[in-house]
Motif scaffolding. Structure first.
Motif, PDB file in Angstrom:
ATOM      1  N   GLU A  43      62.482  73.502  -4.119  1.00  0.00           N
ATOM      2  CA  GLU A  43      62.556  72.185  -3.477  1.00  0.00           C
ATOM      3  C   GLU A  43      63.886  71.501  -3.747  1.00  0.00           C
ATOM      4  O   GLU A  43      64.392  70.769  -2.905  1.00  0.00           O
ATOM      5  CB  GLU A  43      61.408  71.301  -3.964  1.00  0.00           C
ATOM      6  N   SER A  90      48.992  79.659  -3.558  1.00  0.00           N
ATOM      7  CA  SER A  90      48.527  78.314  -3.904  1.00  0.00           C
ATOM      8  C   SER A  90      48.713  77.361  -2.724  1.00  0.00           C
ATOM      9  O   SER A  90      49.495  77.622  -1.809  1.00  0.00           O
ATOM     10  CB  SER A  90      49.277  77.799  -5.126  1.00  0.00           C
ATOM     11  N   LYS A  91      48.014  76.250  -2.783  1.00  0.00           N
ATOM     12  CA  LYS A  91      48.127  75.241  -1.728  1.00  0.00           C
ATOM     13  C   LYS A  91      49.524  74.628  -1.685  1.00  0.00           C
ATOM     14  O   LYS A  91      50.016  74.298  -0.621  1.00  0.00           O
ATOM     15  CB  LYS A  91      47.078  74.157  -1.920  1.00  0.00           C
ATOM     16  N   SER A  92      50.144  74.506  -2.840  1.00  0.00           N
ATOM     17  CA  SER A  92      51.491  73.919  -2.860  1.00  0.00           C
ATOM     18  C   SER A  92      52.499  74.829  -2.150  1.00  0.00           C
ATOM     19  O   SER A  92      53.401  74.339  -1.465  1.00  0.00           O
ATOM     20  CB  SER A  92      51.937  73.626  -4.285  1.00  0.00           C
ATOM     21  N   LEU A  96      51.675  76.952   0.310  1.00  0.00           N
ATOM     22  CA  LEU A  96      51.327  76.840   1.735  1.00  0.00           C
ATOM     23  C   LEU A  96      51.893  75.555   2.336  1.00  0.00           C
ATOM     24  O   LEU A  96      52.444  75.581   3.444  1.00  0.00           O
ATOM     25  CB  LEU A  96      49.804  76.870   1.916  1.00  0.00           C
ATOM     26  N   ASN A  97      51.766  74.458   1.612  1.00  0.00           N
ATOM     27  CA  ASN A  97      52.316  73.192   2.105  1.00  0.00           C
ATOM     28  C   ASN A  97      53.832  73.265   2.239  1.00  0.00           C
ATOM     29  O   ASN A  97      54.408  72.744   3.199  1.00  0.00           O
ATOM     30  CB  ASN A  97      51.934  72.039   1.175  1.00  0.00           C
ATOM     31  N   ARG A  98      54.480  73.930   1.296  1.00  0.00           N
ATOM     32  CA  ARG A  98      55.938  74.069   1.346  1.00  0.00           C
ATOM     33  C   ARG A  98      56.362  74.943   2.532  1.00  0.00           C
ATOM     34  O   ARG A  98      57.368  74.656   3.187  1.00  0.00           O
ATOM     35  CB  ARG A  98      56.431  74.671   0.029  1.00  0.00           C
ATOM     36  N   LYS A 110      54.749  75.212   5.351  1.00  0.00           N
ATOM     37  CA  LYS A 110      54.555  74.381   6.551  1.00  0.00           C
ATOM     38  C   LYS A 110      55.654  73.330   6.668  1.00  0.00           C
ATOM     39  O   LYS A 110      56.138  73.051   7.765  1.00  0.00           O
ATOM     40  CB  LYS A 110      53.191  73.717   6.509  1.00  0.00           C
ATOM     41  N   THR A 111      56.068  72.759   5.553  1.00  0.00           N
ATOM     42  CA  THR A 111      57.129  71.757   5.556  1.00  0.00           C
ATOM     43  C   THR A 111      58.448  72.347   6.048  1.00  0.00           C
ATOM     44  O   THR A 111      59.205  71.689   6.765  1.00  0.00           O
ATOM     45  CB  THR A 111      57.332  71.180   4.138  1.00  0.00           C
ATOM     46  N   ASN A 160      46.276  80.415   8.392  1.00  0.00           N
ATOM     47  CA  ASN A 160      47.178  79.262   8.482  1.00  0.00           C
ATOM     48  C   ASN A 160      48.251  79.420   9.548  1.00  0.00           C
ATOM     49  O   ASN A 160      49.151  78.596   9.629  1.00  0.00           O
ATOM     50  CB  ASN A 160      47.814  78.997   7.120  1.00  0.00           C
TER      51      ASN A 160
END
Length: 131
Positions: free
Chosen positions: A46, A91-93, A95-97, A99-100, A126
């Motif tokens: 990040e 992990s969900k984090s 997956l969110n990254r 998508k971001t 997803n």
């Protein structure tokens, strides 16, 4: 005697060129930390990696150093983000990254024995293409 003096002078000059030079520069060090190595890797991504240039990402198992090393090299060549995944699955984090970053294709590195079987299923549900 003069020959010996010349040799020692030449030798000392040669050694002076080989010695490392001391540079005085201010260093700025930033420390990143997460709950574990996987969260720390996400923090580093990040802070040092922007958006993916080619809408791609590379995943590798975090418990296999050699594969993770090759995966990081591949991600660098693709200019894509690189994530290590635990044996329990993605992990969900992460997956969110993904998508971001608008990632649509994910490269999975490693042996199927070291990766969770649910990894491909999670990516597929997803909407990510994977290889």
């Amino acid at each position: 005697m003069i020959k010996g003096l010349k040799k020692s002078l030449i030798l000392s000059c040669a050694l002076a060129f080989l010695l490392p030079s001391v540079a005085s520069a201010d260093m700025y060090v930033t420390r990143f930390a997460g709950a574990d190595r996987y969260e720390t890797a996400i923090e580093v991504q990040e802070n040092y990696f922007g958006k993916s240039y080619a809408s791609q990402a590379v995943l590798a198992p975090g418990n296999d150093f050699r594969t993770a090393l090759y995966g990081s090299y591949m991600a660098t060549a693709l200019k894509a983000p690189f994530y290590i995944v635990p044996k329990s699955g993605i992990s969900k984090s992460i997956l969110n990254r993904l998508k971001t970053n608008d990632v649509d294709r994910v490269y999975i590195m490693g042996d199927y024995k070291l990766l969770n079987n649910s990894l491909e299923k999670t990516l597929k549900t997803n909407g990510f293409k994977y290889r």
